[in-house]
Design a protein around this motif. Structure first.
Motif, PDB file in Angstrom:
ATOM      1  N   GLU A 184      -8.460   2.640  -0.575  1.00 35.93           N
ATOM      2  CA  GLU A 184      -7.752   1.752  -1.665  1.00 35.93           C
ATOM      3  C   GLU A 184      -6.565   2.626  -2.302  1.00 35.93           C
ATOM      4  OE1 GLU A 184     -10.804   0.033  -3.982  1.00 35.93           O
ATOM      5  OE2 GLU A 184     -11.068  -1.512  -2.416  1.00 35.93           O
ATOM      6  N   GLN A 185      -7.076   3.983  -2.793  1.00 35.33           N
ATOM      7  CA  GLN A 185      -6.017   4.683  -3.202  1.00 35.33           C
ATOM      8  C   GLN A 185      -4.862   4.978  -2.382  1.00 35.33           C
ATOM      9  OE1 GLN A 185      -9.377   5.198  -3.154  1.00 35.33           O
ATOM     10  NE2 GLN A 185     -10.276   5.443  -5.245  1.00 35.33           N
ATOM     11  N   ILE A 186      -5.053   5.315  -1.036  1.00 33.19           N
ATOM     12  CA  ILE A 186      -4.082   5.469  -0.311  1.00 33.19           C
ATOM     13  C   ILE A 186      -3.064   4.526  -0.137  1.00 33.19           C
ATOM     14  CG2 ILE A 186      -3.338   5.850   2.234  1.00 33.19           C
ATOM     15  CD1 ILE A 186      -5.615   7.834   2.486  1.00 33.19           C
ATOM     16  N   ALA A 187      -3.840   3.311  -0.079  1.00 26.30           N
ATOM     17  CA  ALA A 187      -2.946   2.053   0.194  1.00 26.30           C
ATOM     18  C   ALA A 187      -2.176   1.779  -1.058  1.00 26.30           C
ATOM     19  CB  ALA A 187      -3.928   0.809   0.418  1.00 26.30           C
ATOM     20  N   ALA A 188      -2.668   1.878  -2.301  1.00 24.86           N
ATOM     21  CA  ALA A 188      -2.018   1.818  -3.625  1.00 24.86           C
ATOM     22  C   ALA A 188      -0.864   2.787  -3.731  1.00 24.86           C
ATOM     23  CB  ALA A 188      -2.947   1.984  -4.726  1.00 24.86           C
ATOM     24  N   GLU A 189      -0.970   4.012  -3.296  1.00 21.18           N
ATOM     25  CA  GLU A 189       0.372   4.939  -3.362  1.00 21.18           C
ATOM     26  C   GLU A 189       1.141   4.622  -2.450  1.00 21.18           C
ATOM     27  OE1 GLU A 189       0.760   7.470  -5.353  1.00 21.18           O
ATOM     28  OE2 GLU A 189      -1.104   6.675  -6.458  1.00 21.18           O
ATOM     29  N   VAL A 190       0.808   4.173  -0.948  1.00 22.97           N
ATOM     30  CA  VAL A 190       1.826   3.773   0.022  1.00 22.97           C
ATOM     31  C   VAL A 190       2.622   2.473  -0.683  1.00 22.97           C
ATOM     32  CG1 VAL A 190       2.234   2.830   2.139  1.00 22.97           C
ATOM     33  CG2 VAL A 190       0.787   4.639   2.005  1.00 22.97           C
ATOM     34  N   ALA A 191       1.924   1.364  -1.238  1.00 28.07           N
ATOM     35  CA  ALA A 191       2.449   0.421  -1.836  1.00 28.07           C
ATOM     36  C   ALA A 191       3.455   0.573  -2.975  1.00 28.07           C
ATOM     37  CB  ALA A 191       1.445  -0.655  -2.358  1.00 28.07           C
ATOM     38  N   ARG A 192       3.207   1.666  -3.639  1.00 28.78           N
ATOM     39  CA  ARG A 192       4.051   2.072  -4.843  1.00 28.78           C
ATOM     40  C   ARG A 192       5.543   2.859  -4.404  1.00 28.78           C
ATOM     41  NH1 ARG A 192      -0.638   2.203  -8.419  1.00 28.78           N
ATOM     42  NH2 ARG A 192      -1.210   4.347  -7.302  1.00 28.78           N
ATOM     43  N   ASN A 193       5.256   3.495  -3.002  1.00 25.41           N
ATOM     44  CA  ASN A 193       6.218   4.540  -2.689  1.00 25.41           C
ATOM     45  C   ASN A 193       7.066   3.936  -1.370  1.00 25.41           C
ATOM     46  OD1 ASN A 193       7.922   6.526  -1.760  1.00 25.41           O
ATOM     47  ND2 ASN A 193       6.242   8.106  -2.101  1.00 25.41           N
ATOM     48  N   PRO A 194       8.236   3.499  -1.317  1.00 30.55           N
ATOM     49  CA  PRO A 194       8.906   3.199  -0.092  1.00 30.55           C
ATOM     50  C   PRO A 194       9.054   4.084   0.958  1.00 30.55           C
ATOM     51  CG  PRO A 194      10.456   3.262  -1.921  1.00 30.55           C
ATOM     52  CD  PRO A 194       9.010   3.466  -2.735  1.00 30.55           C
ATOM     53  N   HIS A 195       8.865   5.348   0.525  1.00 33.07           N
ATOM     54  CA  HIS A 195       8.736   6.483   1.450  1.00 33.07           C
ATOM     55  C   HIS A 195       7.351   6.805   2.071  1.00 33.07           C
ATOM     56  CE1 HIS A 195      13.127   6.503   0.851  1.00 33.07           C
ATOM     57  NE2 HIS A 195      12.880   6.950  -0.264  1.00 33.07           N
ATOM     58  N   GLY A 196       6.489   5.985   1.590  1.00 28.40           N
ATOM     59  CA  GLY A 196       5.103   6.461   1.894  1.00 28.40           C
ATOM     60  C   GLY A 196       4.448   6.200   3.346  1.00 28.40           C
ATOM     61  N   ILE A 197       3.419   6.805   3.664  1.00 29.35           N
ATOM     62  CA  ILE A 197       2.912   6.579   4.920  1.00 29.35           C
ATOM     63  C   ILE A 197       1.480   7.248   4.702  1.00 29.35           C
ATOM     64  CG2 ILE A 197       3.517   8.660   6.079  1.00 29.35           C
ATOM     65  CD1 ILE A 197       3.728   7.053   8.756  1.00 29.35           C
ATOM     66  N   GLY A 198       0.498   6.357   5.198  1.00 28.59           N
ATOM     67  CA  GLY A 198      -0.821   6.912   5.314  1.00 28.59           C
ATOM     68  C   GLY A 198      -1.833   6.334   6.286  1.00 28.59           C
ATOM     69  N   TYR A 199      -3.059   6.592   6.327  1.00 25.80           N
ATOM     70  CA  TYR A 199      -3.904   5.881   7.415  1.00 25.80           C
ATOM     71  C   TYR A 199      -5.088   5.126   6.596  1.00 25.80           C
ATOM     72  CZ  TYR A 199      -6.029  10.391   7.016  1.00 25.80           C
ATOM     73  OH  TYR A 199      -6.493  11.422   6.544  1.00 25.80           O
ATOM     74  N   VAL A 200      -5.571   4.033   6.838  1.00 24.80           N
ATOM     75  CA  VAL A 200      -6.745   3.581   6.515  1.00 24.80           C
ATOM     76  C   VAL A 200      -7.496   2.797   7.312  1.00 24.80           C
ATOM     77  CG1 VAL A 200      -5.452   3.006   4.237  1.00 24.80           C
ATOM     78  CG2 VAL A 200      -5.477   1.405   5.933  1.00 24.80           C
ATOM     79  N   GLY A 201      -8.883   2.621   6.877  1.00 19.09           N
ATOM     80  CA  GLY A 201      -9.503   1.938   7.856  1.00 19.09           C
ATOM     81  C   GLY A 201      -9.294   0.441   8.093  1.00 19.09           C
TER      82      GLY A 201
END
Length: 281
Positions: A184-201
């Motif tokens: 959830e923390q990764i998704a929240a940061e990617v949602a806030r940052n247009p240059h973000g990328i991450g991986y989640v289940g």
């Protein structure tokens, strides 16, 4: 010698605490955030409706912490999104603990980007390049110019290790990558940052502000993280997830494991966003 004595004392205190919990018809489950943040609490609630006398204590602090707790005798079940390591096997053996693995579900790690990112697919080698730091700007892979912000799980997470093996050929993460506690923390940061990328289940791909992207394999075939592609082994970032117990489960632990693997339990697994380990329903 003193340090060893303190360790033994804490080990037996943990066993005593667990014994008290068991005396109250309780289960202590520790480990993977991927499993423990959503799926296992849903299973526990459903099990409690059939067995209201059972109390649950669930701590989702990473696979490594759960396996350590099982070794120390402070939990009944360790949730893990990875297999145990040889070093953990060795430590467990020294304390008389025998790991008993149970596959409870399959999970797909999915690449997520901000909803405003125009990228819809990445080649497998580009995914590796981004997370290792070889590729640092979106414009190098067809996106808008901007430095890529890489978000990963922390080092106690089984997902952190699995991603290195499945997506990065065991290479090190980019030095500028930011390590976060959970999906959830990764998704929240990617949602806030247009240059973000991450991986989640897979259970976390529908959170607001993010979307998944497809992956283009080396043979040029574009793959989506669908249930069918995961079950047939086509999605490159799929993995089994586990319960570990000390020896073959017995008593209340066994009853809960049997419930998890039952048609009812596996239906809950699917509702939680995972792929069932048992397909016959």
């Amino acid at each position: 010698m003193a340090i060893r004595l303190v360790g033994v004392v804490f080990y037996y205190l943990g066993c005593l605490q667990l014994g008290i919990m068991l005396g109250r018809e309780g289960l202590v489950i520790k480990g993977s955030d991927t499993l423990g943040a959503k799926m296992v609490p849903m299973l526990a609630e459903a099990f409690k409706r059939q067995h209201p006398e059972i109390h649950f204590e669930i701590a989702a602090e990473g696979s490594t912490s759960g396996i350590a707790a099982l070794i120390d005798g402070t939990c009944n079940i360790a949730m893990s999104s990875r297999t145990v390591k040889a070093q953990e096997e060795s430590v467990a053996m020294g304390k008389g603990v025998t790991f008993y693995p149970i596959v409870v579900a399959y999970d797909a790690m999915c690449v997520i980007v901000n909803v405003d990112n125009p990228i819809t697919a990445l080649r497998v080698r580009d995914v590796e390049g981004i997370f290792t730091g070889d590729i640092k700007d979106w414009s190098l892979i067809g996106g808008r110019r901007g430095r890529i912000s890489v978000y990963t799980r922390n080092t106690s997470s089984g997902t952190y290790q699995d991603w290195k093996e499945l997506a990065m050929r065991k290479r090190d993460y980019a030095l500028h990558s930011q390590k976060l506690a959970g999906n959830e923390q990764i998704a929240a940061e990617v949602a806030r940052n247009p240059h973000g990328i991450g991986y989640v289940g897979m259970a976390y791909v529908n959170l607001p502000g993010v979307r998944t992207i497809s992956v283009v394999r080396g043979d040029g075939i574009r793959i989506e993280p669908t249930l069918e592609d995961i079950q047939k082994g086509r999605w490159p970032y799929a993995r089994a997830t586990y319960f570990y117990t000390n020896g073959e489960p017995k008593g209340t632990v066994r009853r809960f494991v049997e419930f998890v693997l039952s048609p009812t339990g596996q239906r809950i697994v699917e509702i939680a966003g995972f792929v069932p380990a048992r397909t016959s329903r």
